[in-house]
Design an enzyme around this catalytic site. Sequence first.
Site, PDB file in Angstrom:
ATOM      1  N   ASP A 139       0.953  -1.274   0.009  1.00  0.00           N
ATOM      2  CA  ASP A 139       0.003  -0.105  -0.015  1.00  0.00           C
ATOM      3  C   ASP A 139       0.863   1.165  -0.004  1.00  0.00           C
ATOM      4  OD1 ASP A 139      -2.617   1.090  -0.140  1.00  0.00           O
ATOM      5  OD2 ASP A 139      -2.774   1.483   2.019  1.00  0.00           O
ATOM      6  N   LYS A 141       1.966   4.757  -1.352  1.00  0.00           N
ATOM      7  CA  LYS A 141       1.203   5.705  -2.004  1.00  0.00           C
ATOM      8  C   LYS A 141       1.603   6.913  -1.034  1.00  0.00           C
ATOM      9  CE  LYS A 141      -3.012   4.774   0.686  1.00  0.00           C
ATOM     10  NZ  LYS A 141      -4.352   4.628   0.551  1.00  0.00           N
ATOM     11  N   ASN A 144       0.855   7.393   2.516  1.00  0.00           N
ATOM     12  CA  ASN A 144       1.624   6.669   3.605  1.00  0.00           C
ATOM     13  C   ASN A 144       2.939   6.918   3.368  1.00  0.00           C
ATOM     14  OD1 ASN A 144      -0.682   5.283   4.334  1.00  0.00           O
ATOM     15  ND2 ASN A 144      -0.414   3.652   2.858  1.00  0.00           N
ATOM     16  N   ASP A 161       1.548   2.739   7.893  1.00  0.00           N
ATOM     17  CA  ASP A 161       0.572   1.821   7.495  1.00  0.00           C
ATOM     18  C   ASP A 161       0.810   0.584   6.995  1.00  0.00           C
ATOM     19  OD1 ASP A 161      -2.244   1.010   7.119  1.00  0.00           O
ATOM     20  OD2 ASP A 161      -2.961   2.695   5.985  1.00  0.00           O
ATOM     21  N   THR A 180      -4.986   0.811  -3.025  1.00  0.00           N
ATOM     22  CA  THR A 180      -5.701   1.908  -3.723  1.00  0.00           C
ATOM     23  C   THR A 180      -5.611   1.630  -5.169  1.00  0.00           C
ATOM     24  OG1 THR A 180      -5.205   3.127  -1.781  1.00  0.00           O
ATOM     25  CG2 THR A 180      -5.540   4.394  -3.711  1.00  0.00           C
TER      26      THR A 180
END
Length: 456
Positions: A139, A141, A144, A161, A180
Amino acid sequence: MSTFRQESVEDFYEMGEELGSGQFAIVRKCRERKTGLEYAAKFIKKRRLSSSRRGVSREEIEREVDILREIQHPNIITLHDIFENKTDVVLILELVSGGELFDFLAEKESLTEEEATQFLKQILDGVHYLHSKRIAHFDLKPENIMLLDKNVPNPRIKLIDFGIAHKIEAGNEFKNIFGTPEFVAPEIVNYEPLGLEADMWSIGVITYILLSGASPFLGETKQETLTNISAVNYDFDEEYFSNTSELAKDFIRRLLVKDPKKRMTIAQSLEHPWIKVIKRRNVRNEDSCKKPERRRLKTTRLKEYTIKSHSSMPPNNTYINFERFSKVMEEVAAAEESLRELERNKKSFQEDIEALLSIYEEKESWYKEENESISQDLRQIRQELQKTEALKKQAQEETKSVVQAANGLKRRYRKLENHYEALAKQVASEMKFVQELVWSIEREKLQSSEGDGSIR
């Protein structure tokens, strides 16, 4: 099964303001009572029933905790303590208060590739550490990628995260659909085996946005975005990349490769000429008073990207999602969502079905599993309702029986009371008779004794 501290977290930490919240988590600032040091307390709502859709399963929480316990790196958030109560697991984490990297860079008027790459190098170092332990973040992105403190000369990157992070075990095939949409790799979209390579794709997308302020695969809808990713449909528009070096573009090209096996690894990315050249330039600049001409990237588009992404952030499947948007941005997001809803209502039902089939036909089994889970939940709800109705009816019948029994007892009590009153009167009458008889006998005895005395 992991065991966490069962004491009350507030006995050890003084809770402060709320920093953010997600679907099943709330993050609050806290201060350790013993040392006075500040941390972030992440309250994760536990799933009470395995069939429930609310809360986070014990397995997911333990996986995140196990990964956080294993990692210790300057560019990754650290875990300090863990507590548990009846409803929540509370993670005491390092306080990362510098905000998002992209927000920090967007505040600048312009940015050189060297400056951008200094931050990118920290991201790569953090991911390199994770991959050395066979941990995939899944994840990566902008939301984060945070700064520990932005008010210092050289801010430090912190990756946060780890809600969907996984340990990649050799020989164990792992598939999932999460993350995402804007940043997920093609193998996630196509429900193929996943590995560390998925993180490298995300780094490619992040680098593209960092240098241009544009998102390579973002479409008007989630479906269009996933289609663009699966087809690797992107280019280096001159409008966005006129001031970007060829080495930087080559770095991105080697990451945005559909075949995970042909994608650049984290070790290879650290050895890429673009990264190595930046490092050599920095060394030469320290030894020379002459400043070479640098490519300057305007941050106007990056600023626009950060504003737009904050105002229309897509749903995140992880259970931590920091809400940092102002009231104005929330109103803009609501307005945009209303417009999108109106647009969707213009399309026919058949077109929606065809679009879904064209994009998700390879994930049919996954959808079936979701539908079966929902159906099971509905069946369980119906059963619970039926049980409740049955219990309600039974309670009503029992109440009626109790009322009838009470009325019967009441009548019996009155009858006994009347009988008792009659008996009492009878006893009183008999007592009166006995008393009169006794008095009569006493008088006779008295009279008799008086007669005997007179004869003498």
